[in-house]
Design an enzyme around this catalytic site. Sequence first.
Site, PDB file in Angstrom:
ATOM      1  N   HIS A 125       0.868  -1.185   0.000  1.00  0.00           N
ATOM      2  CA  HIS A 125       0.000   0.000   0.000  1.00  0.00           C
ATOM      3  C   HIS A 125       0.904   1.233   0.000  1.00  0.00           C
ATOM      4  O   HIS A 125       2.019   1.183   0.532  1.00  0.00           O
ATOM      5  CB  HIS A 125      -0.839  -0.060   1.283  1.00  0.00           C
ATOM      6  CG  HIS A 125      -1.929   0.943   1.395  1.00  0.00           C
ATOM      7  ND1 HIS A 125      -1.704   2.253   1.743  1.00  0.00           N
ATOM      8  CD2 HIS A 125      -3.277   0.829   1.218  1.00  0.00           C
ATOM      9  CE1 HIS A 125      -2.863   2.894   1.793  1.00  0.00           C
ATOM     10  NE2 HIS A 125      -3.827   2.062   1.473  1.00  0.00           N
ATOM     11  N   ASP A 202       2.917  -4.592   8.172  1.00  0.00           N
ATOM     12  CA  ASP A 202       1.725  -3.777   7.969  1.00  0.00           C
ATOM     13  C   ASP A 202       0.536  -4.712   8.185  1.00  0.00           C
ATOM     14  O   ASP A 202       0.228  -5.551   7.334  1.00  0.00           O
ATOM     15  CB  ASP A 202       1.753  -3.199   6.545  1.00  0.00           C
ATOM     16  CG  ASP A 202       0.469  -2.463   6.194  1.00  0.00           C
ATOM     17  OD1 ASP A 202      -0.518  -2.599   6.943  1.00  0.00           O
ATOM     18  OD2 ASP A 202       0.455  -1.773   5.159  1.00  0.00           O
ATOM     19  N   GLN A 205      -4.577  -5.191   7.057  1.00  0.00           N
ATOM     20  CA  GLN A 205      -5.568  -6.158   6.578  1.00  0.00           C
ATOM     21  C   GLN A 205      -5.585  -7.446   7.391  1.00  0.00           C
ATOM     22  O   GLN A 205      -6.567  -8.189   7.337  1.00  0.00           O
ATOM     23  CB  GLN A 205      -5.299  -6.493   5.093  1.00  0.00           C
ATOM     24  CG  GLN A 205      -5.463  -5.323   4.152  1.00  0.00           C
ATOM     25  CD  GLN A 205      -6.897  -4.814   4.061  1.00  0.00           C
ATOM     26  OE1 GLN A 205      -7.857  -5.559   4.263  1.00  0.00           O
ATOM     27  NE2 GLN A 205      -7.058  -3.531   3.775  1.00  0.00           N
ATOM     28  N   LYS A 228     -10.496  -0.709  10.637  1.00  0.00           N
ATOM     29  CA  LYS A 228     -10.599  -1.917   9.809  1.00  0.00           C
ATOM     30  C   LYS A 228     -10.924  -3.141  10.659  1.00  0.00           C
ATOM     31  O   LYS A 228     -11.036  -4.248  10.151  1.00  0.00           O
ATOM     32  CB  LYS A 228      -9.292  -2.147   9.052  1.00  0.00           C
ATOM     33  CG  LYS A 228      -9.066  -1.095   7.956  1.00  0.00           C
ATOM     34  CD  LYS A 228      -7.898  -1.471   7.104  1.00  0.00           C
ATOM     35  CE  LYS A 228      -7.335  -0.313   6.323  1.00  0.00           C
ATOM     36  NZ  LYS A 228      -8.058  -0.057   5.079  1.00  0.00           N
ATOM     37  N   CYS A 366      -4.759   2.295  -3.688  1.00  0.00           N
ATOM     38  CA  CYS A 366      -3.514   2.821  -3.085  1.00  0.00           C
ATOM     39  C   CYS A 366      -2.350   1.858  -3.297  1.00  0.00           C
ATOM     40  O   CYS A 366      -1.472   1.729  -2.428  1.00  0.00           O
ATOM     41  CB  CYS A 366      -3.688   3.129  -1.602  1.00  0.00           C
ATOM     42  SG  CYS A 366      -4.818   4.471  -1.292  1.00  0.00           S
TER      43      CYS A 366
HETATM   44  N1  PMP Z   1      -1.812  -0.797   4.526  1.00  0.00           N
HETATM   45  C1  PMP Z   1      -2.773  -1.562   3.996  1.00  0.00           C
HETATM   46  C2  PMP Z   1      -2.425  -2.951   3.520  1.00  0.00           C
HETATM   47  C3  PMP Z   1      -4.066  -1.072   3.893  1.00  0.00           C
HETATM   48  O1  PMP Z   1      -5.023  -1.841   3.378  1.00  0.00           O
HETATM   49  C4  PMP Z   1      -4.360   0.233   4.353  1.00  0.00           C
HETATM   50  C5  PMP Z   1      -5.736   0.823   4.228  1.00  0.00           C
HETATM   51  N2  PMP Z   1      -6.362   0.580   2.996  1.00  0.00           N
HETATM   52  C6  PMP Z   1      -3.324   0.975   4.919  1.00  0.00           C
HETATM   53  C7  PMP Z   1      -2.057   0.433   4.975  1.00  0.00           C
HETATM   54  C8  PMP Z   1      -3.544   2.348   5.444  1.00  0.00           C
HETATM   55  O2  PMP Z   1      -4.437   2.321   6.527  1.00  0.00           O
HETATM   56  P1  PMP Z   1      -5.022   3.678   7.130  1.00  0.00           P
HETATM   57  O3  PMP Z   1      -5.560   4.447   5.949  1.00  0.00           O
HETATM   58  O4  PMP Z   1      -6.080   3.224   8.062  1.00  0.00           O
HETATM   59  O5  PMP Z   1      -3.902   4.383   7.788  1.00  0.00           O
END
Ligand code: PMP
Length: 409
Positions: A125, A202, A205, A228, A366
């Site tokens: 991401h 990270d 998910q 999440k 993203c």
């Molecule tokens: N890493 C991953 C794998 C994600 O799916 C996301 C959110 N889509 C993020 C980072 C970023 O999370 P946040 O926007 O809640 O900071």
Amino acid sequence: MSVSPFSVQAVRSLFPALNQTVFGKQLIYFDNGATSQKPQVVLDTLAKYYALENANIHRGVHYLSQQATTAYEAARKQIQQYIGAGAPEEIIFTKGTTDSINLVAFSFGERLNAGDEILISAMEHHSNIVPWQLLCERKGCVLKVIPITKKGELDLEAFDKLLNERTKLLAITHISNTLGTINPVKELISKAHLFGAKVLLDGAQSIQHLSIDVKDLDCDFYTFSGHKVFGPTGIGVLYGKAALLDSMPPYQGGGDMIAKVTFERSTYNTLPLKFEAGTPHIAGAIGLGSAISFLQSIDMEAAAKHEHDLTTYAQGILDTFEGLQLIGEAKNKTSVVSFIIDGMHPFDIGTLLDKQGIAVRTGHHCTQPLMDFYQIPGTVRASFAFYNTREEIDTFITALQRSMQILGA
Ligand code: PMP
């Protein structure tokens, strides 16, 4: 409130957002990778906090402040136990995954030097790419990328070749938000440690779908977002091994993170407050504690089986569609079905599904470098939570077929 043994209908009844219509159709919420819906118990906790318990924490002698401090710190302890951390001090409250990664990139990054290498993967991401690029610009570090296969799995041979004594950090997603791939993180961590590299997972998910034990994983950092995992937005967690966090300089300066301030110099608070400058998201932390309690009332093994069933069921049907290509076919994957259809823009499909009450995500999710790898502009992504059902997938499939007819397939 316990809903074990796992019953989808019992779980669904706890989520008010699922019980509504959109454009006159029963809502089908398949955008859980972006954010999960909230159970009533979390909403009640937030409302009660603001109605009756609101006070600033750590600094007040009065009753409410002490109550709020106790609840905030109890949430920290609960999260510590939930992810198997050694001590509450290892749990830093942040705004979310992005904030947690930026904290590490800044603070851990302060100790890095020109030529030090940071290893990420091709399925990251943007939150786990850009902070490292900023660090590389600041410090002259070098960003290296583990390639992936067309199926969406890490190229483990390439990983072995990329690891070396200059690798100071492996920062990698536990589960890909676009592909659903579950990375073999235990193996990656033990290999990275052989070279003295630290590992950041990270967990944005993975926290919703897997039972996490940071000690067993032996990761050095684990990051996730409250929203999440059925909790509020604006709150998240950075887990770090205590000795490592202790060795890192503060990220931001302000109230609560100090021991003593003079105009000449300041000294810093101990963990975890050293990394929590200013008034934190108190309600968010307490709400996240409530979300974790909710999760603890769920049979997570049964929930994971159910999610796996949903994923393979949806994937099995979509696989038979002419002109449809699944993006992300890793052997070990969960809860995400991403696809493209010949001659149709993902955005158009998403818009037509929306008009039929179905919430999916379209676009690059993203993960633009990943889209470049597949040479596509984006995908349609259906991402499931344990409150979704096979019946919803059937309705989604019918709606998708209708959308394809409209778009001229
Ligand atoms: N890493 C991953 C794998 C994600 O799916 C996301 C959110 N889509 C993020 C980072 C970023 O999370 P946040 O926007 O809640 O900071």
